[in-house]
Write an enzyme that holds these catalytic residues in place. Structure first.
Site, PDB file in Angstrom:
ATOM      1  N   GLU A  82     100.822  65.920  53.898  1.00 10.20           N
ATOM      2  CA  GLU A  82     100.886  64.468  53.709  1.00 10.20           C
ATOM      3  C   GLU A  82     101.976  64.088  52.708  1.00 10.20           C
ATOM      4  O   GLU A  82     102.019  64.587  51.584  1.00 10.20           O
ATOM      5  CB  GLU A  82      99.533  63.937  53.229  1.00 10.20           C
ATOM      6  N   LYS A 269      88.624  60.851  48.923  1.00 12.21           N
ATOM      7  CA  LYS A 269      89.573  61.597  49.758  1.00 12.21           C
ATOM      8  C   LYS A 269      90.899  61.714  49.025  1.00 12.21           C
ATOM      9  O   LYS A 269      91.570  62.760  49.063  1.00 12.21           O
ATOM     10  CB  LYS A 269      89.757  60.898  51.100  1.00 12.21           C
ATOM     11  N   ASP A 285      88.792  78.968  49.040  1.00 13.94           N
ATOM     12  CA  ASP A 285      88.060  78.322  50.124  1.00 13.94           C
ATOM     13  C   ASP A 285      87.994  76.819  49.874  1.00 13.94           C
ATOM     14  O   ASP A 285      87.101  76.330  49.182  1.00 13.94           O
ATOM     15  CB  ASP A 285      86.648  78.915  50.216  1.00 13.94           C
ATOM     16  N   HIS A 383     104.540  55.600  50.001  1.00 15.46           N
ATOM     17  CA  HIS A 383     104.139  56.555  51.040  1.00 15.46           C
ATOM     18  C   HIS A 383     105.091  56.501  52.229  1.00 15.46           C
ATOM     19  O   HIS A 383     105.545  57.535  52.721  1.00 15.46           O
ATOM     20  CB  HIS A 383     102.716  56.236  51.486  1.00 15.46           C
TER      21      HIS A 383
END
Length: 429
Positions: A82, A269, A285, A383
């Protein structure tokens, strides 16, 4: 590592960045080949890691810069696809270092192994039998994995719960034993599973019940890492927005996430946008860390913000983040995957606790980066400016044309592949 502050790093070519890294670290030629010239994970190695291998799948590896944590500089490897995440984390880390950097701490390294017992004729008596024989069970668990005991770890304690004792369903009635295991610098899944599996016959004899599941829990709430930062408002000034306006906007955004499920999910998130890339880069992990983090966000009965943002008596912005971070620096992919080993070399962490503290600091930085953008010009501006390069590449641009096309897409406010293809055709005629 002399410093994580490397001005102009984003403007360098990839080759120039590699040369800069070589100056900061004593990397071997093989290390450089692994990240820059050759496929670092061969199919032969991959075939030994998972099943049914047909190849490998790569993601970008970037560096989070400017991180000062407990007075120590860190260059942080981040694996993510991203746009803007690495830039945002580095930007905030630069601001925070001006006010003294991040302060972090990590709790005891205790992971949890669970043993499920069903079919007990007397659950309270079975629970009491386990508690009375706690030392016997801990000794048996440690005998099952003596190497971790030799390293200073091992099973240290246990407790017992009765679930659904009054239920009419025999399937839901059960005794659950938690064994608390110090896994030292390993994430410890295999250690934990081996220990609790060894206890099954002893527990069945003590409880007169039947043992079913014997497995670790990824809700590592005895393995908490915390990060905090204090930022004077003058360091937050952005364009036409005063530092006080940015500070208040960040706090309002936090309160939104703390009060609303729909916002909290997106807010968190964004935090994991910082955490997961470091977990992935170091061969840990990320699914376990992600699951544990979201569970911890629900620990009070309602899913809410993982971070807390407030104003102190001096008007400073104060940020805090604490999460269960179950990672290791030995075993697993951290010692098999060439890039995971390379990432650990860049980080220069000496323990799993230290790695957890770096990870939670990056999560806090990434959250502030997102909230600061939302409270000012909006998150899309930065972004999409970075995303425009990916769109240009997808449209077939190469070399210097990538930046030319990207700038034109931003200028025309049409950051989409179709428009980029039109521009590529124009420039290649």
């Amino acid at each position: 590592m002399e410093t994580s502050r490397i001005p102009g790093f984003y403007n360098m070519t990839v080759d120039e960045r590699i040369e800069m890294l070589k100056k900061l670290h004593d990397f071997s030629d093989e290390d450089i080949d692994n990240i820059h010239k050759k496929a670092p994970l061969t199919t032969d190695t991959a075939d030994k890691m998972i099943e049914n291998v047909i190849g490998t799948f790569e993601l970008p590896l970037g560096l989070g810069l400017n991180f000062l944590i407990n007075g120590k500089d860190y260059v942080v490897p981040m694996v993510i696809e991203e746009a803007s995440v690495v830039a945002s984390a580095s930007h905030i880390a630069r601001i925070v270092r001006k006010s003294g950097g991040f302060t972090t701490e990590a709790a005891e390294r205790l992971m949890i192994g669970q043993v499920q017992v069903v079919g007990c004729s007397d659950f309270p008596a079975a629970k009491e039998a386990i508690l009375q024989n706690k030392e016997v069970l801990l000794e048996a668990a440690n005998n099952a994995y003596p190497s971790i005991v030799a390293r200073g770890g091992g099973a240290e304690d246990l407790d017992v719960r009765i679930l659904n004792e009054d239920s009419n369903s025999a399937y839901s009635q059960m005794l659950v034993i938690h064994v608390y295991i110090n896994t030292c610098d390993a994430m410890g899944a295999n250690i934990i599973n081996t220990m609790v599996e060894s206890l099954a016959p002893i527990i069945e004899e003590m409880t007169r019940g039947k043992v079913y599941l014997r497995i670790l829990s990824n809700y590592a709430d005895k393995c908490i890492a915390k990060a905090s930062c204090v930022i004077p408002p003058e360091l937050l000034q952005t364009g036409e927005y005063s530092g006080e306006e940015v500070r208040d906007g960040v706090i309002h955004a936090y309160e939104f996430a703390a009060s609303d499920l729909y916002r909290a999910v997106t807010h968190n998130k964004g935090i994991m946008n910082g955490i997961d890339p470091v977990v992935i880069a170091t061969g840990n992990d990320w699914r376990a860390v992600e699951a544990g983090a979201h569970a911890y966000a629900s620990r009070n009965g309602t899913y809410s913000s993982m971070t807390v943002w407030s104003k102190d008596e001096y008007g400073n912005l104060v940020g805090e983040l604490e999460l269960p971070i179950s990672v290791g620096i030995v075993g697993g992919a951290t010692r098999v995957h060439p890039l995971a080993k390379f990432a650990m070399n860049i980080l220069q962490v000496k323990s799993a606790k230290e790695l957890a503290q770096v990870i939670v600091a990056v999560g806090l930085a990434q959250n502030l980066g997102a909230l600061k953008a939302l409270a000012t010009d909006g998150i899309q501006k930065g972004h999409m400016a970075l995303h425009s390069r990916s769109v240009a590449v997808a449209a077939g641009a190469t070399g210097e044309m990538i930046d030319i096309i990207a700038r034109e897409l931003i200028k025309e406010k049409q950051i989409r592949v179709g428009k980029a293809k039109e521009l590529v055709e124009q420039y290649t005629k």
